[in-house]
Enzyme design. Structure first.
Site, PDB file in Angstrom:
ATOM      1  N   ASP A   1       4.192  -2.886  -7.505  1.00 51.36           N
ATOM      2  CA  ASP A   1       3.408  -1.835  -6.846  1.00 51.36           C
ATOM      3  C   ASP A   1       3.486  -0.539  -7.652  1.00 51.36           C
ATOM      4  O   ASP A   1       2.482   0.173  -7.801  1.00 51.36           O
ATOM      5  CB  ASP A   1       3.926  -1.593  -5.426  1.00 51.36           C
ATOM      6  CG  ASP A   1       3.979  -2.874  -4.610  1.00 51.36           C
ATOM      7  OD1 ASP A   1       3.106  -3.742  -4.814  1.00 51.36           O
ATOM      8  OD2 ASP A   1       4.899  -3.015  -3.795  1.00 51.36           O
TER       9      ASP A   1
ATOM     10  N   GLY B   1       0.820  -1.208   0.000  1.00 47.49           N
ATOM     11  CA  GLY B   1       0.000   0.000   0.000  1.00 47.49           C
ATOM     12  C   GLY B   1       0.853   1.255   0.000  1.00 47.49           C
ATOM     13  O   GLY B   1       0.687   2.144  -0.846  1.00 47.49           O
TER      14      GLY B   1
ATOM     15  N   THR C   1      12.013  -5.565  -6.112  1.00 43.49           N
ATOM     16  CA  THR C   1      11.075  -5.300  -5.004  1.00 43.49           C
ATOM     17  C   THR C   1      10.277  -4.021  -5.262  1.00 43.49           C
ATOM     18  O   THR C   1      10.847  -2.956  -5.495  1.00 43.49           O
ATOM     19  CB  THR C   1      11.840  -5.166  -3.672  1.00 43.49           C
ATOM     20  OG1 THR C   1      12.702  -6.296  -3.518  1.00 43.49           O
ATOM     21  CG2 THR C   1      10.871  -5.094  -2.503  1.00 43.49           C
TER      22      THR C   1
HETATM   23  O1  RIB Z   1       5.608  -5.585  -3.248  1.00 48.49           O
HETATM   24  C1  RIB Z   1       6.759  -5.383  -2.480  1.00 48.49           C
HETATM   25  C2  RIB Z   1       6.397  -5.256  -1.044  1.00 48.49           C
HETATM   26  O2  RIB Z   1       5.859  -6.476  -0.610  1.00 48.49           O
HETATM   27  C3  RIB Z   1       7.554  -4.992  -0.121  1.00 48.49           C
HETATM   28  O3  RIB Z   1       7.820  -3.622   0.045  1.00 48.49           O
HETATM   29  C4  RIB Z   1       7.146  -5.701   1.150  1.00 48.49           C
HETATM   30  O4  RIB Z   1       6.871  -4.848   2.205  1.00 48.49           O
HETATM   31  C5  RIB Z   1       5.923  -6.531   0.793  1.00 48.49           C
HETATM   32  O5  RIB Z   1       4.787  -5.918   1.235  1.00 48.49           O
END
Ligand code: RIB
Length: 303
Positions: A251, A43, A247
């Site tokens: 998102d 989020g 990572t």
């Molecule tokens: O999508 C990556 C995220 O997944 C990371 O920042 C970690 O906190 C998990 O929530």
């Protein structure tokens, strides 16, 4: 008319990251790099990614009254996210234990902490915020009951984007509200369950649409993405870059896509923009620290 281009309802985690040559097998110990602690959580990552691109962004989330919570607030504030609805208390801030291998791929285990205490009542209390937001984006590092309440509370005309990560089977009313449902192949398999067709990802996109979402995006890594809505399934190519750390790239992709949809772009164009944002995010370490500005995305497009 809307105060926010994007409201993110979701998790906020402290990411504890160790680089490894390879992941340990069961019962094995390996040595890794120095520990790095980054602000993360799907989020908070989405909120920072959207704000860095220039979207007016708010986050509804819950952190602990601790140093990790303050780390997250600092990052959100620096990016320009409205944190008035980042609630405090209930449990310590969520933690993600992350290993990153030399190819940039990661493995993540999340201890939800305060994220598990973001309740349906918190969503009801935030009704004015929901009404002030053009697009709402959420994920599944908060309770599914909270996501279901969010769907019930959505104002007419507000668009919902859901990335069901980590994946879980979804109730019909949640599926029906998604526009789009954004999944990778693994998440698609869990959402489809017994309805999973083998074969081409195009077949899975059609099978997902048949479950009720108004539109579907399947991310395919180096193969790009598929976008599907009533009647059409189209491919969006990936952008080739040297990956350092993946990572948070998903998102950033979701946040960028949600923002561009709210600005009135077609799904396929929004996904192409989001692919460039996701590509830039994998070229730098960490999650939130890796997200690009709109100028950086424009430079990539002109290369
Ligand atoms: O999508 C990556 C995220 O997944 C990371 O920042 C970690 O906190 C998990 O929530």
């Amino acid at each position: 008319m809307y105060e926010y281009d994007l409201l993110v309802v979701g998790s906020a985690n402290a990411d504890l990251v160790i680089g490894v040559e390879r992941r340990p097998a069961a019962g094995e110990t390996v040595l890794g790099s120095e520990l790095a602690v980054h602000p993360g959580g799907k989020g908070a990552n989405q909120a920072v990614a959207a704000a860095r691109l220039g979207a007016r962004t708010a986050l509804l989330a819950r952190v602990g009254d601790d140093g990790h919570g303050r780390l997250l607030r600092d990052s959100l504030d620096r990016a320009g996210v409205d944190t008035a609805w980042v609630l405090t208390g209930g449990a310590p801030t969520g933690i993600a234990l992350i290993t990153v291998d030399p190819s940039g791929d990661n493995s993540i285990v999340v201890s939800p902490g305060a994220n598990a205490h973001l309740t349906p009542q918190d969503v009801r209390d935030a009704a004015p915020l929901l009404g002030a937001s053009r697009v709402v984006s959420t994920q599944l590092e908060i309770p599914l009951g909270t996501v279901a309440e969010l769907v019930r509370m959505l104002a007419a005309g507000t668009r919902l984007v859901l990335n069901p990560s980590p994946p879980a089977p979804l109730p019909a009313d949640v599926l029906a509200a998604c526009d789009p449902l954004i999944v990778n192949e693994h998440e698609a398999a869990v959402v489809l369950g017994n309805a999973h067709p083998g074969g081409a990802p195009e077949d899975r996109a059609r099978a997902l649409l048949a479950l009720g979402p108004r539109s579907v995006v399947i991310t395919l890594g180096a193969e790009g993405a598929l976008v599907a809505d009533a009647g059409t399934v189209r491919r969006v190519p990936s952008v080739q870059v040297d990956a350092v750390d993946t990572t948070g790239a998903g998102d950033a992709f979701t946040a960028a896509l949600a923002w561009r949809l709210g600005a009135g772009e077609e799904l396929v164009d929004a996904a192409a923009f989001a692919a460039r944002v996701g590509a830039l995010a994998v070229t730098r370490e960490g999650a939130q620290a890796s997200f690009p500005t709109a100028d950086e995305v424009a430079s990539l497009a002109s290369r």
